[in-house]
Design a protein around this motif. Structure first.
Motif, short mmCIF file in Angstrom:
data_model
loop_
_atom_site.label_atom_id
_atom_site.label_comp_id
_atom_site.label_asym_id
_atom_site.label_seq_id
_atom_site.Cartn_x
_atom_site.Cartn_y
_atom_site.Cartn_z
N ASP A 128 9.71 5.14 -45.32
CA ASP A 128 8.88 5.04 -46.17
C ASP A 128 7.58 4.63 -45.70
OD1 ASP A 128 10.65 6.00 -48.05
OD2 ASP A 128 11.29 4.13 -48.63
N LEU A 129 7.68 3.53 -44.91
CA LEU A 129 6.49 2.83 -44.34
C LEU A 129 5.71 3.80 -43.39
CD1 LEU A 129 4.93 0.16 -43.82
CD2 LEU A 129 6.19 -0.36 -41.80
N PHE A 130 6.29 4.66 -42.84
CA PHE A 130 5.73 5.83 -42.13
C PHE A 130 4.90 6.58 -42.83
CE2 PHE A 130 5.99 9.98 -39.98
CZ PHE A 130 5.10 9.84 -38.96
N GLN A 131 5.71 6.89 -44.11
CA GLN A 131 4.94 8.01 -44.89
C GLN A 131 3.57 7.43 -45.45
OE1 GLN A 131 7.79 9.30 -47.67
NE2 GLN A 131 9.06 10.47 -46.15
N MET A 132 3.55 6.13 -45.72
CA MET A 132 2.59 5.48 -46.46
C MET A 132 1.45 5.08 -45.58
SD MET A 132 3.10 5.34 -49.99
CE MET A 132 1.90 4.21 -49.97
N SER A 133 1.86 4.65 -44.41
CA SER A 133 0.54 4.21 -43.24
C SER A 133 0.38 5.20 -42.47
CB SER A 133 1.00 2.91 -42.74
OG SER A 133 2.61 3.28 -42.09
N ASP A 134 1.21 6.22 -42.18
CA ASP A 134 0.87 7.36 -41.24
C ASP A 134 0.66 6.98 -39.82
OD1 ASP A 134 0.74 10.06 -40.31
OD2 ASP A 134 -1.42 10.10 -40.52
N LEU A 135 1.79 5.63 -39.56
CA LEU A 135 1.73 5.02 -38.54
C LEU A 135 2.97 5.01 -37.53
CD1 LEU A 135 -0.51 1.80 -38.92
CD2 LEU A 135 -1.29 3.93 -37.80
N PRO A 136 3.18 5.19 -36.31
CA PRO A 136 4.69 5.17 -35.89
C PRO A 136 5.25 3.84 -36.13
CG PRO A 136 3.09 5.16 -34.18
CD PRO A 136 2.28 5.41 -35.28
N VAL A 137 6.49 3.80 -36.61
CA VAL A 137 7.39 2.65 -36.75
C VAL A 137 8.28 2.67 -35.33
CG1 VAL A 137 9.16 1.29 -38.14
CG2 VAL A 137 7.21 2.73 -39.32
N LEU A 138 8.19 1.51 -34.77
CA LEU A 138 8.93 1.01 -33.48
C LEU A 138 10.18 0.82 -33.75
CD1 LEU A 138 6.07 0.06 -31.13
CD2 LEU A 138 6.95 2.36 -31.57
N GLY A 139 10.59 0.04 -34.99
CA GLY A 139 11.73 -0.56 -34.97
C GLY A 139 11.83 -1.19 -36.34
N SER A 140 12.88 -1.89 -36.88
CA SER A 140 13.05 -2.63 -38.26
C SER A 140 13.96 -3.95 -37.56
CB SER A 140 13.57 -1.75 -39.14
OG SER A 140 14.77 -1.35 -38.91
#
Length: 518
Positions: free
Chosen positions: A458-470
């Protein structure tokens, strides 16, 4: 399908954050709704059914001679009158509904409430033309006795008004017809006077049995032509008789020989002598010439005598030839006929000339006469129709007066001890469902106003930035106990709401209810 299921799970997780808000709203809506439902007054229903027997053997026998409006139409009219404001005002006064109405507006509200809560059914005609003679009267009110009194009053009014309508409807129709007949009789008299005055004024220009002006002119012209043709035929017959007279001798002997003293005898005698002289002498001989001149002179005298007879001269004296005499008689008859035909031709010619002289006046007279006759015929037709209607109305009134309307009360006015409304069980359930639905809707709206990210995608779809981990959330034992306590509290709150719902239902349906306590 999995994507939809996951999306629903996300919405539920997001809304779960506002579960206490939802619980509070659910309790608030349910408590308010249950209170409103509990305070609703009970409504009692009173009803009655009556069967009206309108069958009549006499009406079936005289169905072509009477008006078939009948009792059924009167009952339908009475049903409409019962729901009128004057009748409802009387019902409100008799039952005490208007007792607390102080102003005209209050009375109007009472009457409007009556008209909306009174139901009168029956008297309708189905697709097969059959009328339902079963009438039902229903009324609902919070006071059982008032509801019963309204139905009883309406039933009495229905019976009395139906009998009164039977007596007065035909009388009103008879008065109306008699008034119309008097009016049309006066108009008919005026039309007759106008027509008579017109006939007296234009008696010599009115159409005859032969027809109108142009028909009369054509007929007169044809009669003139016929008379002229007959005159020509008579003149032709006269000419033929004159020719026969000129070729016939006035006198003959008894044996059929020619009289020597007559012109014809002398002509024959001289003709014989001329023939004898021609045998002896030539044509230029003086005796032959003298004999030929003598014969010509005698023939000229014979023609002159015949012309005198033809021109109306006296009958030749001493004529004894029957054929000659018959021709003379026939000639006099033809002359008399010609004189009569000449007079007839002159008369008919004068008539044609007189009609042609009226060519600008006669059509206007005929048009005015046609208009007067048309007005008279229309008024007379309406007058006769009204007379026939009056006779039918009188016969109909006598038939209706001899009939008896049988009112059979199938169900007398009655009101149940248990209220028919409101349906508290259903309303309480609807309020409970509305509270739960409102709580869920509030939690969903709040979750959309303050959204969170459930998964890294969801964070990737909203920010269009790669998510490296959580990084996951670490809960201590104290946090877990607090969370479990919240779960238990929320579940208990919902369970308590359900138990409260069951208690409210039992209290309102089985017990006295909040309104009964108050």
């Amino acid at each position: 399908m999995n994507e939809i299921f996951e999306l629903i799970i996300q919405y539920v997780r997001s809304a779960w954050r506002f579960r206490w808000w939802a619980a509070g709203v659910a309790w608030l809506l349910c408590l308010l709704g249950w209170t409103v439902v509990s305070l609703q007054p009970d409504v009692y229903e009173a009803s009655s059914r009556v069967y009206v027997d309108t069958s009549s053997d006499l009406r079936r026998l005289l169905q072509d001679q009477i008006v078939e409006s009948g009792v059924e139409d009167q009952l339908s009219l009475v049903r409409q009158v019962m729901l009128g404001r004057p009748q409802l005002s009387e019902v409100a006064a008799k039952t005490g509904l208007s007792r607390e109405a102080r102003t005209d507006a209050d009375k109007a509200r009472v009457i409007d409430s009556l008209s909306q809560q009174i139901f009168i059914q029956g008297g309708n005609v189905d697709n097969r033309g059959r009328r339902d003679n079963m009438y039902s009267i229903t009324y609902q009110h919070s006071d059982r006795l008032i509801a019963l009194g309204v139905v009883e009053t309406l039933l009495d009014t229905f019976v009395e008004s139906s009998l009164a309508a039977k007596r007065t409807s035909s009388e009103a129709a008879g008065r109306f017809l008699r008034d119309q007949i008097d009016d049309y009789e006066q108009r008919l008299r005026i039309a007759e006077e106008r027509l008579a005055e017109f006939n007296r004024k234009h008696f010599d220009r009115l159409p005859s049995m032969q027809g109108g002006y142009f028909q009369r002119l054509q007929s007169a012209t044809e009669e003139l032509d016929s008379a002229r043709q007959q005159l020509r035929l008579a003149e032709s017959r006269l000419e033929r008789v004159d020719q026969q007279i000129r070729g016939e001798a006035p006198q003959v002997t008894v044996a059929g020989e020619v009289d020597p003293e007559s012109l014809e005898g002398r002509i024959l005698s001289n003709q014989a002598r001329l023939d004898e002289l021609r045998l002896r002498f030539t044509e230029n001989h003086p005796d032959v010439i003298a004999a030929r001149e003598n014969i010509a002179q005698l023939q000229r005298r014979q023609r002159e005598a015949a012309e005198q007879i033809r021109d109306g001269g006296a009958v030749v004296a001493g004529a004894n030839n029957p054929v000659f005499q018959a021709l003379q008689i026939s000639r006099h008859e033809i002359e008399t006929e010609i004189a009569s035909l000449q007079a007839e031709v002159a008369d008919r010619a004068a008539r044609v000339a007189r009609l042609r002289g009226l060519i600008n006046e006669m059509p206007e007279v005929e048009a005015e006469l046609a208009r007067l006759n048309r007005d008279y015929d229309v008024i007379h037709a309406h007058y006769q129709s009204l007379l026939n209607s009056l006779e039918r109305e009188q016969l109909t009134r006598e038939v209706f007066q001899s009939e008896q309307i049988d009112f059979r009360i199938i169900d007398p006015p009655a009101a149940g001890l248990n209220p028919v409304a409101p349906k508290r069980m259903i309303l309480l359930l609807l309020v409970f469902m509305a509270g739960i639905g409102g709580a869920g809707a509030l939690a969903f709206v709040l979750s959309q106003i303050k959204p969170i990210y459930q998964v890294p995608s969801d964070l990737f779809q909203m920010s269009d930035l790669p998510v490296l981990g959580s990084v996951g959330r670490y809960l201590s034992s104290e946090d877990r106990r607090r969370r479990n306590f919240e779960y238990i509290g929320f579940t208990a709150s919902f369970a308590l709401l359900c138990v409260t719902f069951v208690g409210v239902v039992l209290f309102e349906v089985v017990g006295p209810g909040l309104r009964g306590i108050l």
